[in-house]
Structure formats: structure tokens, C-alpha cells
Design an enzyme around this catalytic site. Sequence first.
Site, PDB file in Angstrom:
ATOM      1  CB  SER A 134      -0.859  -0.004   1.263  1.00 56.36           C
ATOM      2  OG  SER A 134      -1.441   1.261   1.462  1.00 56.36           O
ATOM      3  CD  GLU A 136      -2.465   5.221   4.516  1.00 58.71           C
ATOM      4  OE1 GLU A 136      -2.118   5.344   5.695  1.00 58.71           O
ATOM      5  OE2 GLU A 136      -2.957   6.149   3.850  1.00 58.71           O
ATOM      6  CE1 TYR A 157      -4.094  -1.956   5.416  1.00 55.95           C
ATOM      7  CE2 TYR A 157      -3.059   0.119   4.781  1.00 55.95           C
ATOM      8  CZ  TYR A 157      -3.649  -1.086   4.425  1.00 55.95           C
ATOM      9  OH  TYR A 157      -3.787  -1.422   3.094  1.00 55.95           O
TER      10      TYR A 157
END
Length: 340
Positions: A134, A136, A157
Site C-alpha cells: 500500500s 500508506e 496498518y
Amino acid sequence: MNKVALITGINGQDGSYLAELLLGKGYVVHGMIRRASTPRTGHIDHLLADESLSDRFHLHFGDLADANSLRHIIDKTAPDEVYNLAAQSHVKISFDQPEYTIDVTGTGVVRLLEAIRNHMDHTGKEIRYYQAGSSEMFGSAKPPQSEMTRFEPRSPYACAKVYAHYQVINYRESYGMHASNGILFNHESPRRGEEFVTRKITRAAARIKLGLQKELRLGNLDAKRDWGFAGDYVDAMWRMLQKDAPGDYVVATAISISIRDFLEKVFDRLDLDWSKYVVVDPRFFRPAEVDYLLGDPSKAAAQLDWRSSTNITELATMMTDHDLKLAQAEARSSEPFTGR
Ligand code: NAP
Ligand code: G4F
């Protein structure tokens, strides 16, 4: 012989698009789902109902938290390719459930890689592996972000995804596995979960348009995201596993806009002024925010011949029009019965 693929998270947004893509290419597709009290197969019910796919589309119960189930599914299905899309994928919820998120989204990847490694050791068969990494992971790193950008994760996460990313590289280097990391920037669709901001906005705007909802409560409107269409992004996953050598690839559109700009696109489509309906609610703020994600997908373009085919305006329109139809159906069903 048809190739065999196993998709974890098959009933999620990406899993359903990837299943359609692989079935279209003639694959036998096995999907892993978790047992739930109420079935959550809405995105793949059309595939389950298609009798012409009955010998090429199969579901198995399993869980990334349960190593035994993973070993069993890998041994039973003997896939050529594994796409690991399952995860606790919500960033804000990862702050509420950090330990669980790390177990599923991080350690779960090692459980799956071990199941694959054991199967390969025992059978001599090669299994190629795709990991759903990701953007992120870049967190507060300066944009644009590419495969060369240092990870600066800002949530449980993102930390779990960084851990998984390096485990994939570890298995590649230690055991010679064909294991690839996709570093995918945000991708959305009419199948996007309703707790993610784009879908929350399109669902609410359509309901507001029809008088089914009065306001939309959101958190930080200033964050910027590089949003693409999920249907385009699953094609990049497949392309990674068709390369002779494994690798790590950023998948993005190279355009980033703010939540505020996305709101404007959606409400404009419905001839509404978003500022009259949106309430900023601190409940939706995160303990740490990722302010600006903007991907540089040049490596995927050069080495996978992959390009995003849907721009952000087309994406906002696709999702808004879909959710307007849902809202219209909801309005019809709530109309008082006037028959006879
Ligand atoms: P999604 O819609 O949230 O789907 C996640 C899937 O994982 C669901 O099918 C879910 O099943 C399953 N799952 C959750 N916990 C599990 C567990 N313990 N064991 C087995 N399955 C489990 O996510 P998505 O948007 O399709 O994303 C797919 C993957 O890409 C995820 O790993 C996500 O973190 C990653 N990713 C997504 C984006 C994006 O913008 N969409 C960007 C980068 C990376 P249930 O239905 O049972 O919950
Ligand atoms: O839609 P979001 O929840 O997506 P986020 O956090 O970027 O994560 C998604 O994309 C990642 C890829 O970069 C994936 F790995 C991950 O699995 C997931 O699919 O939030 C986007 C932005 C954030 O800045 C958030 O603070 O929208 C902001 N936001 C503002 N109000 C909101 C809200 N987000 C949500 N979910 N709900 C709100 O009410």
C-alpha cells in the site's frame, strides 16, 4: 492446462475484480473467504450464480490468522499463482485494533508464505506470489513517491504492510521465491467499502439528492490522495506475476487531489453545493494523518506496460451514478404502498 490461482480476500473490492479478470483469461480460480454469520459474497454472487463457471470457480473457508487453514488450502488447490489481497484494510480502524491488524495484515503474510514454501518444498512446484502492498507505507514521505522512496508509515496498518513488504523480499532472497510486492495507491469503484471516504461521499451525496439523508459527517478534508479505478489496478497485479523475475512496483495515476476536490466533483455531478451538507466531525480524524500521496508509476509503465485508464473525474462520475441508482431503489422501496 488452465492456470490455477488462489485469491485471498476474494469477496473484497479488489478480489472480485481480480476474479473476473482471471476467469476471463481461462484460469481456475479458488477464493478464500472467512466464515461469517451473514454471508458477505455480494461482490462475487454473480460469479457463483454463473453455471458456466461451476468447474472453474471455487470458494474455501480460511483465515490469515489461522496457519493450518492456509496450509490446507494451498495443499488442496496447488495454485500456480497466489494473490494475497486479504487484510484488515481500514487505516482508522487499525488505530482501534492495532494488535489484530498486525496479526492479520502483517503476520498473516508470513503464515501464507510459509504454507507456500512448504508446498513448494514437498512438491517441487513453483507458486508465484503477489502481495497487496500500500501507498500508506510511504506515510509522511515527500511526494511523488516511487519504489525508491523510503517508507515512513503513520499507522498500525501501514506498519503491518511495511513488515509484510520486507517479508516478501526476504522470501524472495532467501528461498528464491517468485514473490512480488504491488505498492498500490488508493483505488476505488462502485464496489468500494462504504467506510472508505470516496464511497462514503458518493453514497451520501446520492441519498442527500433524493432527500434520504440530510448531512454528511467527515474528518480531514485537506488530505490528498492519488485515486485510480480498482478494475485497472488488478490488471497490474496479474502483470507482475507474468514477468520472468519478481519485483516491486508502484501502481498509481500520478494525479492527486484533496478530499475537498473529490467532494466537489461528486456533488457537482448531482447539481448540489457540497459545503451546504458537509459537517467536519473530529470523530473521523486519525491520531496521525497521511497528508499527501502522489505515485510515480513509471516503473510499472516501462516494465509491465501498465497504465491507468480511468481519470479521477470519470471515477467520481462512475461511483456517483452507481450510487444514485442505489438511492433511487432505496427511495422506491420506502415509498408508501399506494396500490389498489
Ligand atoms: P477490502 O475490500 O477491505 O477487502 C479485504 C478482504 O480481506 C475482504 O474480503 C475481507 O473479508 C478479507 N479479510 C479480512 N480479514 C481477513 C482474515 N483475517 N482472513 C482472511 N480474509 C480476511 O480491501 P480492498 O480494497 O479490496 O484491498 C485489497 C488489498 O489491497 C488489501 O490487502 C488492502 O489492504 C490492499 N490495498 C488496498 C488499496 C485500496 O485503495 N483499495 C490500496 C493499497 C492496498 P471479509 O469480507 O470477511 O471482511
Ligand atoms: O478512504 P480512506 O479511509 O483511505 P486511506 O486511509 O487512504 O486508506 C486506503 O488506501 C490505502 C492506500 O493508500 C490502502 F492501503 C488502505 O487499505 C485503504 O484502502 O481515507 C482517505 C483520506 C484520509 O486522509 C482520511 O483521513 O480521507 C480522509 N477522511 C476524511 N474524512 C476520511 C473521512 N476517511 C474515512 N474513511 N472516513 C471519513 O469520514
